[in-house]
Design an enzyme around this catalytic site. Structure first.
Site, PDB file in Angstrom:
ATOM      1  N   LYS A 132     -12.326  -2.038   6.310  1.00 32.20           N
ATOM      2  CA  LYS A 132     -11.471  -2.831   7.262  1.00 32.20           C
ATOM      3  C   LYS A 132     -11.954  -2.737   8.480  1.00 32.20           C
ATOM      4  CE  LYS A 132      -8.469  -3.528   3.746  1.00 32.20           C
ATOM      5  NZ  LYS A 132      -7.589  -2.664   3.131  1.00 32.20           N
ATOM      6  N   TRP A 150       0.914  -1.123   0.009  1.00 33.67           N
ATOM      7  CA  TRP A 150      -0.129  -0.008   0.058  1.00 33.67           C
ATOM      8  C   TRP A 150       0.829   1.270  -0.004  1.00 33.67           C
ATOM      9  CZ3 TRP A 150      -4.127  -1.410  -1.987  1.00 33.67           C
ATOM     10  CH2 TRP A 150      -4.854  -2.633  -1.795  1.00 33.67           C
ATOM     11  N   ASP A 193      -1.914   6.682   6.283  1.00 36.09           N
ATOM     12  CA  ASP A 193      -3.073   5.720   5.941  1.00 36.09           C
ATOM     13  C   ASP A 193      -3.257   4.621   6.895  1.00 36.09           C
ATOM     14  OD1 ASP A 193      -4.426   3.605   4.684  1.00 36.09           O
ATOM     15  OD2 ASP A 193      -3.201   3.260   3.066  1.00 36.09           O
TER      16      ASP A 193
HETATM   17  C1  LIG Z   1      -7.249  -2.162   2.061  1.00 33.76           C
HETATM   18  C2  LIG Z   1      -6.180  -1.044   1.821  1.00 33.76           C
HETATM   19  C3  LIG Z   1      -5.822   0.129   1.062  1.00 33.76           C
HETATM   20  C4  LIG Z   1      -6.878  -0.053  -0.203  1.00 33.76           C
HETATM   21  O1  LIG Z   1      -8.078   0.338   0.070  1.00 33.76           O
HETATM   22  P1  LIG Z   1      -9.235   0.641  -1.025  1.00 33.76           P
HETATM   23  O2  LIG Z   1     -10.312   0.965  -0.586  1.00 33.76           O
HETATM   24  O3  LIG Z   1      -9.349  -0.746  -1.621  1.00 33.76           O
HETATM   25  O4  LIG Z   1      -8.694   1.391  -2.012  1.00 33.76           O
HETATM   26  C5  LIG Z   1      -4.923   1.125   1.366  1.00 33.76           C
HETATM   27  N1  LIG Z   1      -4.263   0.853   2.360  1.00 33.76           N
HETATM   28  C6  LIG Z   1      -4.372  -0.019   3.171  1.00 33.76           C
HETATM   29  C7  LIG Z   1      -3.418   0.053   4.502  1.00 33.76           C
HETATM   30  C8  LIG Z   1      -5.151  -1.028   3.137  1.00 33.76           C
HETATM   31  O5  LIG Z   1      -5.278  -1.977   4.100  1.00 33.76           O
END
Ligand SMILES: *Cc1c(COP(=O)(O)O)cnc(C)c1O
Length: 354
Positions: A191, A100, A167
């Site tokens: 998540k 990511w 993030d």
């Molecule tokens: C799942 C995830 C993403 C991607 O998320 P999307 O909503 O599918 O774009 C980005 N960063 C982390 C840490 C993730 O776990």
């Protein structure tokens, strides 16, 4: 049959949230109409959006501190680009802790100079880099608090005057942090907060408006802030379910209360991984995530048996990501500790058989 849902995302949500959300699809709070067929400008939905935004700030203890919460679209992946569009003038730093982070770096490179301040790529991201120096001349430093795929998590964030962008897709609302250290936090809902379809962005207002480039409206945080997260039609269902989950978390006692439960779940599985010779952990011990536990089976001959036992017990979603292999047990907020107990029992049963 009862399932134990260890999916990495989209993932388990609280039962009562699912119940309430499904009722609202048929009829929202006795208004004779469905949540998904009313105007997003109706007083009912405006109140839902306001509630979701204020609950997010309240749970993160950021109320009255100059932050705004937004529910945007395009996933966390859109934030890889949007953060750079709004904050990158010349040069930004990134800590590369996995897939990511790499994707975030790739997007930001379209807009300016990117320095990889630290990386754990050479060890296939099995740990969090530490002891690095943050250059002073960065527009911001970007971090990924929890690496969903590798099962690593940042426990200590760097002390720096450079604005921090993080993030937090896979660990937001799971543990207490001083969230006011961050200038911008983003997290895909799927998540730990809601269904796929919306991304929470929490941004400190005074870092906006500093770049010289022209920003398209949909990518401009200032536009979304001025329109109270309703510049265009928001993803009403995803926002509603996120609001319900945040309310569920507040009623439970907030982040402090869920952190305690999350710690207990993580301790349960990691002590089994450590004590049981049939399994070995993948992530470095001091950096292990309380959300995603990654592990291997040491005796390949036992793999089929383990998989069969898991299936039999209703355990779902524990296969590791294809880039790491092995297993990954994701233990987001809504996963009951009993589910971790079922998995741990199977692991110790397998040891006796092996
Ligand atoms: C799942 C995830 C993403 C991607 O998320 P999307 O909503 O599918 O774009 C980005 N960063 C982390 C840490 C993730 O776990």
């Amino acid at each position: 049959m009862k399932k134990h849902n260890f999916s990495a995302g989209p993932c388990i949500l609280p039962k009562e949230v699912m119940q309430k959300a499904s009722e609202a699809v048929l009829e929202l709070d006795g208004i004779g109409l469905s949540l998904i067929e009313i105007s997003h400008r109706s007083k009912e939905f405006v109140a839902i959006m306001e509630k979701a935004r204020s609950l997010a700030l309240e749970l993160l203890e950021l109320e009255g501190k100059g932050y705004q919460a937004l529910f945007l679209q395009g996933g966390a992946s859109m934030q890889f680009l949007m953060t750079a569009f709004n904050l990158l003038e010349k040069k930004a730093g990134y800590i590369n802790t996995g897939t990511w982070s790499q994707k975030a770096i790739k997007e930001a490179r379209l807009l300016g100079e990117i320095v990889e301040v630290a990386s754990s790529q050479e060890q296939n991201f099995n740990h969090i880099p530490k002891g690095y120096k943050v250059p002073k001349d960065l527009d911001y430093l970007h971090l990924t608090s929890n690496n969903t795929i590798y099962g690593t998590q940042i426990k200590e964030f760097p002390e720096t005057d450079v604005p921090l962008v993080c993030d937090m897709s896979s660990d937001i609302f799971s543990r207490q942090l001083d969230f006011s250290k961050f200038d911008l936090i983003y997290a895909g809902a799927q998540k730990n907060m809601g269904p796929a379809g919306t991304t929470l962005v929490v941004v400190k207002e005074d870092i906006l408006g500093r770049v010289s480039r022209k920003i398209p409206s949909m990518l401009d945080y200032k536009v979304h802030v001025s329109k109270e997260s309703m510049f265009n039609t928001p993803p009403v269902f995803a926002v509603y379910v996120s609001m319900l989950t945040l309310q569920w978390l507040k009623d439970l006692g907030g982040i402090a209360a869920i952190e305690e439960i999350n710690e207990r779940k993580a301790n349960l599985i990691y002590s089994e991984i450590e004590l049981n010779p049939v399994f070995s952990g993948i992530a470095a011990k001091e950096d292990r995530s309380i959300m995603n536990a990654t592990f291997n089976i040491t005796d390949d001959e036992l793999k089929d048996e383990f998989d069969a036992m898991c299936k039999e017990a209703g355990i779902s979603g524990i296969n590791g990501h294809r880039s790491v292999g092995g297993y990954r047990a994701s233990m987001y907020n809504a996963l009951p500790i009993e589910s971790v107990g079922v998995l741990v029992d199977i692991m110790s049963e397998l040891e006796k058989k092996g």
